[in-house]
Design a protein around this motif. Sequence first.
Motif, mmCIF file in Angstrom:
data_model
loop_
_atom_site.group_PDB
_atom_site.id
_atom_site.type_symbol
_atom_site.label_atom_id
_atom_site.label_comp_id
_atom_site.label_asym_id
_atom_site.label_seq_id
_atom_site.Cartn_x
_atom_site.Cartn_y
_atom_site.Cartn_z
ATOM 1 N N UNK A 7 0.859 -1.182 0.000
ATOM 2 C CA UNK A 7 0.000 0.000 0.000
ATOM 3 C C UNK A 7 0.900 1.238 0.000
ATOM 4 N N UNK A 8 0.565 2.200 -0.826
ATOM 5 C CA UNK A 8 1.398 3.394 -0.952
ATOM 6 C C UNK A 8 0.574 4.648 -0.734
ATOM 7 N N UNK A 9 1.131 5.573 0.048
ATOM 8 C CA UNK A 9 0.492 6.860 0.210
ATOM 9 C C UNK A 9 0.437 7.578 -1.130
ATOM 10 N N UNK A 10 -0.741 8.059 -1.488
ATOM 11 C CA UNK A 10 -0.962 8.631 -2.818
ATOM 12 C C UNK A 10 -0.047 9.832 -3.059
ATOM 13 N N UNK A 11 -0.189 10.864 -2.234
ATOM 14 C CA UNK A 11 0.528 12.108 -2.497
ATOM 15 C C UNK A 11 2.018 11.988 -2.218
ATOM 16 N N UNK A 12 2.385 11.309 -1.134
ATOM 17 C CA UNK A 12 3.809 11.223 -0.782
ATOM 18 C C UNK A 12 4.600 10.472 -1.846
ATOM 19 N N UNK A 13 4.011 9.431 -2.426
ATOM 20 C CA UNK A 13 4.718 8.686 -3.470
ATOM 21 C C UNK A 13 4.767 9.468 -4.781
ATOM 22 N N UNK A 14 3.737 10.272 -5.030
ATOM 23 C CA UNK A 14 3.798 11.133 -6.214
ATOM 24 C C UNK A 14 4.897 12.179 -6.051
ATOM 25 N N UNK A 15 4.977 12.792 -4.861
ATOM 26 C CA UNK A 15 6.015 13.791 -4.617
ATOM 27 C C UNK A 15 7.404 13.177 -4.632
ATOM 28 N N UNK A 16 7.504 11.947 -4.179
ATOM 29 C CA UNK A 16 8.794 11.260 -4.202
ATOM 30 C C UNK A 16 9.378 11.229 -5.612
ATOM 31 N N UNK A 17 8.517 11.081 -6.606
ATOM 32 C CA UNK A 17 8.972 10.881 -7.980
ATOM 33 C C UNK A 17 9.051 12.161 -8.804
#
Length: 573
Positions: free
Chosen positions: A403-413
């Motif tokens: 499971x991945x946090x939506x916004x945090x993983x988007x910001x990571x990339x």
Amino acid sequence: MEERKFTVLYGSETGTAQDLSEHIWRESKKYGFKGKVLPMDDYNPLDLITEQCVLFVCATAGQGEEPENMKKFWKFLLRRSLAADSLSHVHVAVLCLGDSSFPKFNWVGKRLSKRLLQLGAREIIPIGLCDDQHDMGIAAVYVPFVRDMFQKMLLLYPMPAGQTAETKPRQFKWNVRVMENVSAETDKIWEHLPMIRSCKVLENTRTTHESHFQDVRFIRLEKQDLNWLPGDVACIRPQNSKESLKKLFDLFDENNLGLRRDTVISVTEVDSELPVPSYLAKSMTLETIATKYWDLNTIPRPRFFELLALNCENELELEKLKEFASPEGLDDLYSYANRPKRTVLETLVDFPHACSKLNIEVLFEMFQPIKARSFSISSCVESGSLALLVAVVEYRTMLKAPRKGFCSNWLKDVEVNDEVPVWIKRGTFRLPENRNTPLVMVGPGTGLAPFLSILCDRKINGDSGPLLLFFGCRNESMDFHCRDRLQELQKSGMLQLICAFSRDQEDKMYVQNRIRENGDLLRKFLQKDQGYFFVSGSMKQMPQCVKEALEEVLTPDYVKAMIDSGRYQEECW
């Protein structure tokens, strides 16, 4: 026959109360009610005396504050000049959205309900207190609340003879249609809104060691013309990943839905009571909608299954979908969706027959809009850039895929020169007007974020009273965020830094242990010099442990007095 009126007014901070309000408004059409759905501040409160039934849906923001779009309405209701029988002819219901881990759980809705009754309003049903901490989330309360509310309203205002809810046509939120042989007018959605700025990424640096289990990012964005104060918050709407988009359009292809990435969509209003918002008013490709508008990562609510069941012809799937959509099926829905954190996209895969009967209008009803995520700003406006400290969320459940946090993983990339849509809202911290007042800050982990903003402001502007920071993490070598910057401020004499590295010795050491060790210093800062005490970080156990430690150093009565006077403040999540 007299018109049967039902008005829905909401106070929404992140959009959840708005989404729920619009859903309930659509449900009211099944029962033949007329009326609008509006933010409270867009409604003339003088019109309340002309209403029949009014539902108030309100979230509690921060530490018991009203959402921005209901502040004017609430201020009006508090007028002493309002007569005690002002609303004696109005039936009201109040549905609250909150989180019981916060001290002022559903504070706004409780106060609103009390004030409405003081003004003579008649309660349709008792106040509904939704809790994000419940295993079923807010659905545990709002599903039976809405059902019971309409049952009571139909006793007060029965449907015309010969009509039932089943005979009324289903009303969707908007008309949505595919446009043939035309080009999209825009590929922007939220960017059209006046308060939003598309800020280029200047830096995206990992602050934790590569071998550490937790990835935390220090992200700097261009400032543009944004302005903020120390302690304020940046709101960001993420975008769906390329992987999620591929899964969605593969599903469309496999089920021959005729929906492609370049399919152009037009959205128009069904009813003047609910106009199409400006950000959807131009034709767009389905890829733009799927990337920037539909939340493909959310956990499905009962309404999702109700819509998925609409045209389903498979008996087994239809039975299960109806069960998940019913109040009686909440326990089974919890086991299927909430416990494993199953997403709406994964759910569609599990119901192939129902999925094959979907159309664009139903999809617009099923998928919730992407909601903004809030992050404490980690820089001051004078620094020339907007900085964030973001913990990337990833964890395991019984499902195979993590499971991945939506916004945090988007910001990571996001990469340098990518654009991030941002707007600013007021934070919950209220700093003392006298900048020479001592500040004690407790910020373990990414709770450090708002204090970086305060430290940045005090360093650049020069005038500052004593600053004391308690920072905590697991290991000094693994997750000491912004270490060089904090140690530089310490060496300059501007900051007293006290650290707790919980795993660097046999006995675990936390910020609350350091607070107990530094009683003399805290008594000087907080009692003798009347300083302020700020706590930021995870809501789990830390805030209560910190409060108990400070009560030992001072006294429970003194800490309570600090809380009452605003000298003890928390910003936790």
